[in-house]
Design a protein around this motif. Structure first.
Motif, PDB file in Angstrom:
ATOM      1  N   VAL A 190       0.793  -1.233   0.000  1.00 43.54           N
ATOM      2  CA  VAL A 190       0.000   0.000   0.000  1.00 43.54           C
ATOM      3  C   VAL A 190       0.826   1.284   0.000  1.00 43.54           C
ATOM      4  O   VAL A 190       0.280   2.365  -0.179  1.00 43.54           O
ATOM      5  N   ILE A 191       2.139   1.189   0.238  1.00 41.66           N
ATOM      6  CA  ILE A 191       2.994   2.372   0.135  1.00 41.66           C
ATOM      7  C   ILE A 191       4.182   2.041  -0.754  1.00 41.66           C
ATOM      8  O   ILE A 191       4.495   0.859  -0.995  1.00 41.66           O
ATOM      9  N   ASN A 192       4.853   3.059  -1.262  1.00 41.29           N
ATOM     10  CA  ASN A 192       5.967   2.778  -2.164  1.00 41.29           C
ATOM     11  C   ASN A 192       7.191   2.290  -1.399  1.00 41.29           C
ATOM     12  O   ASN A 192       7.305   2.467  -0.186  1.00 41.29           O
ATOM     13  N   ALA A 193       8.100   1.689  -2.127  1.00 44.12           N
ATOM     14  CA  ALA A 193       9.248   1.031  -1.512  1.00 44.12           C
ATOM     15  C   ALA A 193      10.134   2.015  -0.746  1.00 44.12           C
ATOM     16  O   ALA A 193      10.685   1.680   0.308  1.00 44.12           O
ATOM     17  N   ASP A 194      10.261   3.237  -1.263  1.00 43.34           N
ATOM     18  CA  ASP A 194      11.109   4.225  -0.585  1.00 43.34           C
ATOM     19  C   ASP A 194      10.535   4.613   0.776  1.00 43.34           C
ATOM     20  O   ASP A 194      11.277   4.787   1.746  1.00 43.34           O
ATOM     21  N   ASP A 195       9.196   4.770   0.843  1.00 37.61           N
ATOM     22  CA  ASP A 195       8.568   5.102   2.118  1.00 37.61           C
ATOM     23  C   ASP A 195       8.745   3.979   3.134  1.00 37.61           C
ATOM     24  O   ASP A 195       8.979   4.228   4.325  1.00 37.61           O
ATOM     25  N   THR A 382      -0.702   6.524   3.346  1.00 38.24           N
ATOM     26  CA  THR A 382       0.409   7.457   3.182  1.00 38.24           C
ATOM     27  C   THR A 382       0.242   8.744   3.976  1.00 38.24           C
ATOM     28  O   THR A 382       1.171   9.535   4.057  1.00 38.24           O
ATOM     29  N   TYR A 383      -0.924   8.932   4.615  1.00 37.95           N
ATOM     30  CA  TYR A 383      -1.176  10.242   5.227  1.00 37.95           C
ATOM     31  C   TYR A 383      -0.267  10.495   6.424  1.00 37.95           C
ATOM     32  O   TYR A 383       0.039  11.627   6.759  1.00 37.95           O
ATOM     33  N   ALA A 384       0.186   9.419   7.094  1.00 40.68           N
ATOM     34  CA  ALA A 384       0.967   9.596   8.329  1.00 40.68           C
ATOM     35  C   ALA A 384       2.453   9.735   8.065  1.00 40.68           C
ATOM     36  O   ALA A 384       3.212  10.015   8.978  1.00 40.68           O
ATOM     37  N   LEU A 385       2.904   9.548   6.824  1.00 40.22           N
ATOM     38  CA  LEU A 385       4.320   9.399   6.588  1.00 40.22           C
ATOM     39  C   LEU A 385       5.056  10.706   6.427  1.00 40.22           C
ATOM     40  O   LEU A 385       6.279  10.712   6.319  1.00 40.22           O
ATOM     41  N   GLY A 386       4.344  11.805   6.455  1.00 40.50           N
ATOM     42  CA  GLY A 386       5.004  13.086   6.267  1.00 40.50           C
ATOM     43  C   GLY A 386       5.475  13.726   7.551  1.00 40.50           C
ATOM     44  O   GLY A 386       6.026  14.824   7.536  1.00 40.50           O
ATOM     45  N   ASN A 387       5.257  13.053   8.712  1.00 42.68           N
ATOM     46  CA  ASN A 387       5.632  13.659   9.998  1.00 42.68           C
ATOM     47  C   ASN A 387       7.140  13.802  10.135  1.00 42.68           C
ATOM     48  O   ASN A 387       7.875  13.009   9.616  1.00 42.68           O
TER      49      ASN A 387
END
Length: 387
Positions: A190-195, A382-387
């Motif tokens: 559900v998220i990209n490999a880099d994340d 992906t919403y939580a990954l920008g912290n």
């Protein structure tokens, strides 16, 4: 379809309630202490106007449970669902500053290790672990928690935070360690490999920093629940200290949010179950302790315009009512733990067990806020990954 959840150390089901309110479906529960089981069943049956048999609880010791036996009991299809979670707050006296401090060597302390063993065996899509602040603030206990997280770090990315219930609108100074984790196999899809690599990198840092108090905080990535007007409430507001007991009128300071004041929860209770249930030992102290004096180990008196100390009741030691010469009632303790008014405990349950199961639980409002953020994560990973 709601995401299914398995609950360990269910107690009265307060963590379960918060999950349910956020849209999760708790399909299986495990609680070893039979009085708590009876309290849970009665409370949930009353809430749902149902029969107590509609809320089965596995009463086996966690030591005797296997992933296979849990699957057979929990899932009607007898196979794992695509998404499911595990939640639990193992008994914490062995990690508490006011408890035995035996840590992993105590009968309760070892249950934390058994809980993480169940995570390894069950491989849920996500899990929540909850415990007292002492499991991080004490070096010996912190080492033990780090060992447990190492057990699951191969399969999970996790985040950890000390949360105070005050900061989400609960009128209680209650700090707890919360661990939230998601399975890498789910995130891979559900998220990209880099994340995902970034989360794994942050987890390595978290694990290396856990042994150093407070240094892990900057590596958080999960969007932990916050409510701006309550954030850092303990230090951001000028709270009243003490007043003579029996004062009829004490004006609430204008800047204090009513939601964080105990007095807001001690009104309109006469018609509710469990309101007339409280310990009634006789002592002059019921008349002598000032309103708001919580400085002593026992006979702490709440203040109507201040938050409650941690609701951790035991051995008849229950906080004193701000304005009456008695201890708070079972219903008043429930209100402080943000338990819904249509939840009640059975008449035949002892007062000691009632107060203990109430004090052991996570405030429902805190549990609900954490559950909402997990639900949002599944809705938009992906919403939580920008912290």
């Amino acid at each position: 379809m709601a995401i299914q959840v398995l609950s360990f150390f269910t107690g009265a089901g307060l963590l379960d309630l918060g999950m349910h309110q956020a849209g999760f479906d708790v399909v299986w529960r495990n609680e070893y202490h039979i009085p708590f089981v009876k309290g849970f069943k009665h409370g949930f049956a009353k809430m749902h106007d149902a029969c107590i048999d509609d809320f089965p609880v596995c009463t086996s010791s966690i030591e005797d449970l296997t992933p296979y036996s849990i699957r057979q009991e929990a899932f009607s299809s007898k196979i794992w669902p695509d998404l499911f979670g595990v939640i639990g707050g193992p008994p914490c006296p062995d990690f508490s500053v006011a408890g035995t401090n035996k840590g992993s060597f105590g009968d309760n302390g070892k249950l934390t290790g058994l809980y993480f063993d169940q995570i390894v065996g069950l491989q849920p899509t996500f899990f929540i672990f909850e415990n007292v602040k002492g499991i991080l603030s004490n070096l010996k206990h912190r080492e033990y928690l780090t060992e447990q997280i190492h057990k699951v770090s191969k399969d999970y990315v996790f985040d950890i935070k000390i949360m105070n219930s005050l900061d989400v609108g609960v009128a209680q100074d209650r700090e707890r360690v919360i661990v939230v984790a998601f399975h890498k196999s789910y995130l891979h899809d559900v998220i990209n490999a880099d994340d995902l690599k970034e989360l794994e990198s942050r987890n390595r840092l978290l694990l290396s920093k856990l042994l150093h108090p407070n240094s892990y905080k900057k590596h958080n990535w999960f969007t932990w629940p916050t409510i701006n007007k309550f954030e850092n409430a303990k230090s951001n507001f000028e709270w009243p200290t003490t007043n003579p007991f029996g004062a009829e009128e004490i004006t609430r300071p204008k800047n204090l949010p009513l939601e964080l004041c105990v007095g807001n929860y001690l009104e309109n209770l006469e018609h509710l179950d469990n309101q007339n249930e409280f310990f009634t030992p006789k002592s002059d102290k019921f008349f002598l302790v000032e309103e708001g004096d919580v400085s002593r180990k026992s006979f702490k008196r709440l203040h109507r315009w201040r938050y409650s100390p941690t609701a951790a009741y035991g051995n008849n030691e229950v906080h004193l009512h701000p304005m009456l010469p008695r201890r708070i009632s079972v219903r008043e303790a429930m209100r402080i733990q943000t338990i819904p008014d249509n939840f009640s405990l059975p008449r035949e349950m002892t007062l000691s067990n009632k107060f203990k199961t109430i004090g052991n639980g996570v405030p429902v409002k805190l549990a609900n806020h954490i559950a909402q953020e997990i639900y949002r994560f599944f809705d938009c990973p992906t919403y939580a990954l920008g912290n």
